[in-house]
Write a protein that holds these residues in place. Structure first.
Motif, mmCIF file in Angstrom:
data_model
loop_
_atom_site.group_PDB
_atom_site.id
_atom_site.type_symbol
_atom_site.label_atom_id
_atom_site.label_comp_id
_atom_site.label_asym_id
_atom_site.label_seq_id
_atom_site.Cartn_x
_atom_site.Cartn_y
_atom_site.Cartn_z
ATOM 1 N N TRP A 118 52.975 34.260 36.914
ATOM 2 C CA TRP A 118 53.816 35.353 37.403
ATOM 3 C C TRP A 118 54.525 34.955 38.693
ATOM 4 O O TRP A 118 55.673 35.343 38.917
ATOM 5 C CB TRP A 118 52.960 36.600 37.624
ATOM 6 C CG TRP A 118 52.396 37.158 36.363
ATOM 7 C CD1 TRP A 118 52.911 36.998 35.100
ATOM 8 C CD2 TRP A 118 51.214 37.944 36.208
ATOM 9 N NE1 TRP A 118 52.120 37.642 34.186
ATOM 10 C CE2 TRP A 118 51.065 38.229 34.825
ATOM 11 C CE3 TRP A 118 50.256 38.437 37.083
ATOM 12 C CZ2 TRP A 118 50.018 38.986 34.328
ATOM 13 C CZ3 TRP A 118 49.205 39.189 36.589
ATOM 14 C CH2 TRP A 118 49.092 39.455 35.227
ATOM 15 N N PHE A 119 53.844 34.197 39.539
ATOM 16 C CA PHE A 119 54.479 33.729 40.776
ATOM 17 C C PHE A 119 55.703 32.883 40.461
ATOM 18 O O PHE A 119 56.760 33.039 41.069
ATOM 19 C CB PHE A 119 53.451 32.941 41.596
ATOM 20 C CG PHE A 119 54.049 32.214 42.770
ATOM 21 C CD1 PHE A 119 54.572 32.906 43.849
ATOM 22 C CD2 PHE A 119 54.092 30.828 42.791
ATOM 23 C CE1 PHE A 119 55.119 32.232 44.925
ATOM 24 C CE2 PHE A 119 54.630 30.152 43.858
ATOM 25 C CZ PHE A 119 55.153 30.865 44.925
ATOM 26 N N ALA B 145 58.741 33.585 49.172
ATOM 27 C CA ALA B 145 57.985 34.530 50.005
ATOM 28 C C ALA B 145 57.877 35.914 49.367
ATOM 29 O O ALA B 145 56.780 36.467 49.260
ATOM 30 C CB ALA B 145 58.611 34.617 51.400
ATOM 31 N N PRO B 146 58.998 36.530 48.913
ATOM 32 C CA PRO B 146 58.852 37.826 48.237
ATOM 33 C C PRO B 146 58.066 37.725 46.939
ATOM 34 O O PRO B 146 57.326 38.648 46.580
ATOM 35 C CB PRO B 146 60.299 38.261 47.969
ATOM 36 C CG PRO B 146 61.154 37.427 48.847
ATOM 37 C CD PRO B 146 60.415 36.151 49.053
ATOM 38 N N LEU C 129 68.402 47.517 50.353
ATOM 39 C CA LEU C 129 67.978 48.484 49.348
ATOM 40 C C LEU C 129 67.755 47.795 48.008
ATOM 41 O O LEU C 129 66.800 48.124 47.284
ATOM 42 C CB LEU C 129 69.024 49.582 49.215
ATOM 43 C CG LEU C 129 68.699 50.707 48.221
ATOM 44 C CD1 LEU C 129 67.404 51.397 48.611
ATOM 45 C CD2 LEU C 129 69.849 51.715 48.168
ATOM 46 N N ARG C 130 68.623 46.822 47.672
ATOM 47 C CA ARG C 130 68.424 46.067 46.439
ATOM 48 C C ARG C 130 67.085 45.341 46.475
ATOM 49 O O ARG C 130 66.357 45.280 45.478
ATOM 50 C CB ARG C 130 69.549 45.058 46.233
ATOM 51 C CG ARG C 130 70.908 45.678 45.997
ATOM 52 C CD ARG C 130 71.851 44.659 45.376
ATOM 53 N NE ARG C 130 71.893 43.413 46.130
ATOM 54 C CZ ARG C 130 72.714 43.161 47.126
ATOM 55 N NH1 ARG C 130 73.573 44.096 47.506
ATOM 56 N NH2 ARG C 130 72.707 41.998 47.748
ATOM 57 N N GLY C 131 66.760 44.777 47.648
ATOM 58 C CA GLY C 131 65.490 44.075 47.778
ATOM 59 C C GLY C 131 64.298 44.990 47.611
ATOM 60 O O GLY C 131 63.316 44.633 46.964
ATOM 61 N N VAL C 132 64.380 46.187 48.188
ATOM 62 C CA VAL C 132 63.281 47.154 48.072
ATOM 63 C C VAL C 132 63.113 47.590 46.617
ATOM 64 O O VAL C 132 61.989 47.653 46.097
ATOM 65 C CB VAL C 132 63.539 48.368 48.983
ATOM 66 C CG1 VAL C 132 62.521 49.472 48.697
ATOM 67 C CG2 VAL C 132 63.470 47.955 50.449
ATOM 68 N N THR D 62 50.657 38.602 44.697
ATOM 69 C CA THR D 62 49.315 38.825 45.220
ATOM 70 C C THR D 62 49.075 40.294 45.542
ATOM 71 O O THR D 62 47.972 40.815 45.320
ATOM 72 C CB THR D 62 49.075 37.975 46.478
ATOM 73 O OG1 THR D 62 50.119 38.245 47.440
ATOM 74 C CG2 THR D 62 49.107 36.498 46.147
ATOM 75 N N GLY D 63 50.092 40.979 46.053
ATOM 76 C CA GLY D 63 49.927 42.398 46.363
ATOM 77 C C GLY D 63 49.663 43.223 45.115
ATOM 78 O O GLY D 63 48.734 44.039 45.067
ATOM 79 N N ALA D 64 50.490 43.012 44.082
ATOM 80 C CA ALA D 64 50.294 43.756 42.834
ATOM 81 C C ALA D 64 48.997 43.344 42.155
ATOM 82 O O ALA D 64 48.320 44.177 41.542
ATOM 83 C CB ALA D 64 51.478 43.511 41.902
#
Length: 361
Positions: free
Chosen positions: A5-6, A17-18, A89-92, A24-26
């Motif tokens: 997935w990474f 980085a994102p 906003l696109r990134g979020v 890892t967060g999910a």
């Protein structure tokens, strides 16, 4: 799956980085949510094996569908990075969408540990020790998977074949639980039979120690460990030589972190009973974790950069020696903190264990 997935998310986000943060967060959020929801179940051991087999099959199906889902998301304007006046906003939107998508398979993964705990009565009668054994063995298998995926399967087979191979292993685990473990379990009884026996065998002070400090210790340990894993994955890239591929760095950190956790969990199972039940163990482990993570940062700043060996004839990197250097450097930096992290969770389970599967979840 986490490494795959990474790699997939790196193409979606266009940066590592994102992708690392989302993966890892999910992954951890899904494990926590699935474990918490599964802990509410009350299952007889044979029924628990059935549920576990279904979970493994669903995990395999979700993993096989992930590339298609990410391609669909990548086709949306906001996810493709189309020009606009609000790039943040696109990134979020991109991050939140992918995060929620990954919660489905990771939630299923999180449910497997409390469910399989309900299926094995011996684990119910040994509190933190039984959980330490299960947790350690499960994590050791994950170590093998991380090493093979990052350093062998993806370079040799490619992303698609590696994904299919991983899904087939999930189906194999489901078949093993159904055809091997289920016939060994007794028929009849109720879900509470084993729990009542377990509760009666535990000393009263242990049963009365279900306090929020154990949950807080587990929370702090998990938060610090995951934050440190991000730091190590990003920083170790700069100490490698020609193998600066972020997948190698992430695979090495993940494998060594899981190895340390597994060894720590297994070490808990051999500690003297009196020592393992001391309520002060969690505090000492957290303090030593903080000191060891600080030491790992100092090592990152002071250790010299690695230099890979080059074959004179082919001018190619000696891949096995380079991988060994990466793993040894990673062990030197993150080995001790992850070992202490592996000791912490069984210590928390030891102090709150009650009904099988529930407190572990």
């Amino acid at each position: 799956d986490e490494i795959l997935w990474f790699r997939m998310l790196t193409t979606v986000f266009g940066a590592s980085a994102p992708a690392l943060a989302a993966t890892t967060g999910a992954f951890m959020a899904g494990l926590a949510a699935g474990s918490a929801l599964a802990s509410r179940l009350r299952l007889h051991p044979r029924r628990a094996v059935f549920v576990y087999a279904v979970l493994e099959c669903l995990i395999a199906c979700a993993a096989l569908m992930m590339p298609w889902a990410l391609r669909m998301l990548g086709g949306l304007p906001d996810l493709a990075g189309a020009p606009g006046e609000q790039p943040w906003l696109r990134g979020v939107i991109r991050f939140v969408t992918v995060f929620l998508l990954l919660l489905i398979p990771t939630g299923l993964m999180g449910a497997t540990v409390p469910v399989i705990t309900m299926a094995v009565p011996k684990l119910q009668r040994s509190a933190g020790r039984g959980f330490g054994w299960l947790y350690g063995m499960n994590t050791l298998v994950a170590v093998v998977g991380a090493l093979l995926t990052g350093f062998v399967w993806i370079p040799a087979l490619g992303m698609t074949s590696t994904l299919r191979l991983g899904a087939s292993l999930n189906f194999l685990a489901a078949a093993a639980a159904w055809f091997v473990l289920r016939p060994l379990l007794p028929r009849g009884g109720s879900p509470d039979d084993d729990a009542d026996t377990f509760k009666a065998e535990l000393p009263v002070p242990l049963m009365e120690s279900r306090h929020s400090d154990a949950a807080m210790a587990a929370f702090v340990g998990g938060f610090v460990s995951l934050a440190a894993q991000h730091l190590w994955s990003r920083a170790l890239v700069f100490s490698f030589d020609r193998l600066k591929n972020t997948t190698y760095s992430f695979s090495a950190v993940l494998a060594v972190c899981l190895s340390g956790i597994a060894v720590g969990a297994l070490c808990w199972t051999i500690l003297p009973t009196a020592a393992s039940r001391k309520q002060t163990a969690r505090g000492w482990l957290l303090m030593m974790m903080s000191l060891s993570i600080t030491a790992s940062v100092l090592l990152l700043l002071t250790l010299p950069k690695l230099h890979d060996e080059i074959h004179p004839a082919t001018l190619q990197v000696a891949f096995p020696q380079a991988v060994l250097q990466i793993l040894l450097r990673t062990v030197a930096i993150v080995g001790l903190p992850t070992l202490l992290s592996g000791l912490l969770l069984p210590a928390c389970v030891q102090s709150v264990a009650g009904r099988a599967g529930r407190e572990i979840g």
